[in-house]
Design an enzyme around this catalytic site. Structure first.
Site, PDB file in Angstrom:
ATOM      1  N   ASP A  11      19.660  24.508  89.621  1.00 43.01           N
ATOM      2  CA  ASP A  11      18.343  25.040  89.242  1.00 43.01           C
ATOM      3  C   ASP A  11      17.427  23.818  89.139  1.00 43.01           C
ATOM      4  OD1 ASP A  11      16.467  26.971  87.883  1.00 43.01           O
ATOM      5  OD2 ASP A  11      16.830  25.625  86.202  1.00 43.01           O
ATOM      6  N   ASP A  13      13.608  23.618  87.376  1.00 42.95           N
ATOM      7  CA  ASP A  13      12.832  23.446  86.134  1.00 42.95           C
ATOM      8  C   ASP A  13      13.708  23.620  84.900  1.00 42.95           C
ATOM      9  OD1 ASP A  13       9.702  24.936  87.296  1.00 42.95           O
ATOM     10  OD2 ASP A  13      10.833  23.177  87.908  1.00 42.95           O
ATOM     11  N   LYS A 161      18.691  35.660  91.718  1.00 44.98           N
ATOM     12  CA  LYS A 161      19.426  34.450  92.099  1.00 44.98           C
ATOM     13  C   LYS A 161      20.875  34.800  92.419  1.00 44.98           C
ATOM     14  CE  LYS A 161      16.722  30.918  89.629  1.00 44.98           C
ATOM     15  NZ  LYS A 161      16.788  29.707  88.754  1.00 44.98           N
ATOM     16  N   ASP A 184      19.352  26.507  83.214  1.00 41.95           N
ATOM     17  CA  ASP A 184      18.876  26.338  81.823  1.00 41.95           C
ATOM     18  C   ASP A 184      18.321  27.607  81.181  1.00 41.95           C
ATOM     19  OD1 ASP A 184      15.471  25.968  81.660  1.00 41.95           O
ATOM     20  OD2 ASP A 184      16.513  26.233  83.575  1.00 41.95           O
ATOM     21  N   ASP A 188      19.087  32.293  84.880  1.00 39.01           N
ATOM     22  CA  ASP A 188      20.293  31.693  85.478  1.00 39.01           C
ATOM     23  C   ASP A 188      21.562  32.357  84.965  1.00 39.01           C
ATOM     24  OD1 ASP A 188      18.542  28.620  84.974  1.00 39.01           O
ATOM     25  OD2 ASP A 188      18.629  29.831  86.788  1.00 39.01           O
TER      26      ASP A 188
END
Ligand SMILES: O=C(O)COP(=O)(O)O
Ligand SMILES: [Mg+2]
Length: 240
Positions: A11, A13, A161, A184, A188
């Protein structure tokens, strides 16, 4: 761990950055990624626009990295770009901007399916207001609304995702059980379920940590460096 990792998905950010909510990249993460090149295949899985993720991959030195952008709405692998839905959230986002007085993010003009609105600090409140408005507009069944902590995203509900990672694994003939994904945020957490090794950085959201198999001691980019060092030192053997 005795787990062979064929593909390391990152990932961006809150994961490659110095901290959640910050955009500056963590140099230790970039250095570790550059050390891992050639040892394991590396890809990016991000809510960012494709052009942003492609530029980042090039500047890190991951030229042919597979990229999942727009929270799973777009896959770029080898030289093909695949849109994972025929529906764009653009027109709905325009309507929401008008109705709720929201602000598009700087990436808005470069996005196709998953559209982004500024969070200005109270992202969960913005998410709830948008979800309520979508119900009034009778389109809440068609769109998913989520916050990454950096922006509020509205995307076609069939994209995520997780779905994109499964599709990418088929496209590059990698078994999902040999994939590690580091992230994070809540977004996710769902993707951790489809990979062999879901890793949450030390300052990840509670939901991300709950669904991760591994939580790094260090936060964000330093957590990525910690995991990559563990992997490169044979703590999690890599098959390349
Ligand atoms: O684009 C965002 O809002 C966050 O991006 P990320 O998925 O890399 O954390
Ligand atoms: Mg993130």
């Amino acid at each position: 761990m005795g787990m062979g990792i064929n593909l390391l998905l990152l990932d961006v950010d809150g994961t490659l950055t110095v901290n959640r909510g910050e955009l500056a990249l963590e140099p230790e993460a970039i250095r570790a990624i550059q050390r891992a090149r050639g040892r394991v295949r590396i890809g990016l899985v991000t809510g960012n626009a494709l052009i942003v993720a492609e530029a980042l991959a090039k500047y890190i030195g991951l030229n042919d990295a597979p990229i999942i952008a727009e929270n799973g709405c777009i896959i770029k692998v080898n030289s093909s770009t695949i849109m994972l839905s025929a529906l764009s959230a653009r027109s709905i986002a325009e309507e929401l901007i008008k109705r709720l007085g929201l602000k598009p993010t700087y990436q808005y003009p470069c996005r196709y399916l998953d559209m982004t609105l500024d969070v200005n600090g109270d992202d969960y409140n913005v998410v709830n207001r948008i979800r309520e408005e979508l119900i009034k507009m009778r389109v809440n069944e068609s769109y998913a609304v989520e916050t990454s902590g950096y922006a509020v995203h509205i995307r076609p509900i069939e994209c995520s995702k997780a779905t994109a990672i499964r599709r990418l694994c088929e496209l590059i003939n990698v078994d999902c059980s040999t994939v590690a994904f580091i992230g994070d945020s809540d977004i996710d957490a769902e993707a951790f379920k489809v990979v062999g090794l879901g890793v949450a950085v030390g300052n990840a959201t509670g939901r991300a940590k709950e669904h991760a198999k591994l939580v790094t001691r260090n936060p964000s980019g330093k957590g990525v460096a910690e995991f990559i060092e563990l992997m490169l030192s044979g703590g999690i053997n890599t098959l390349t």
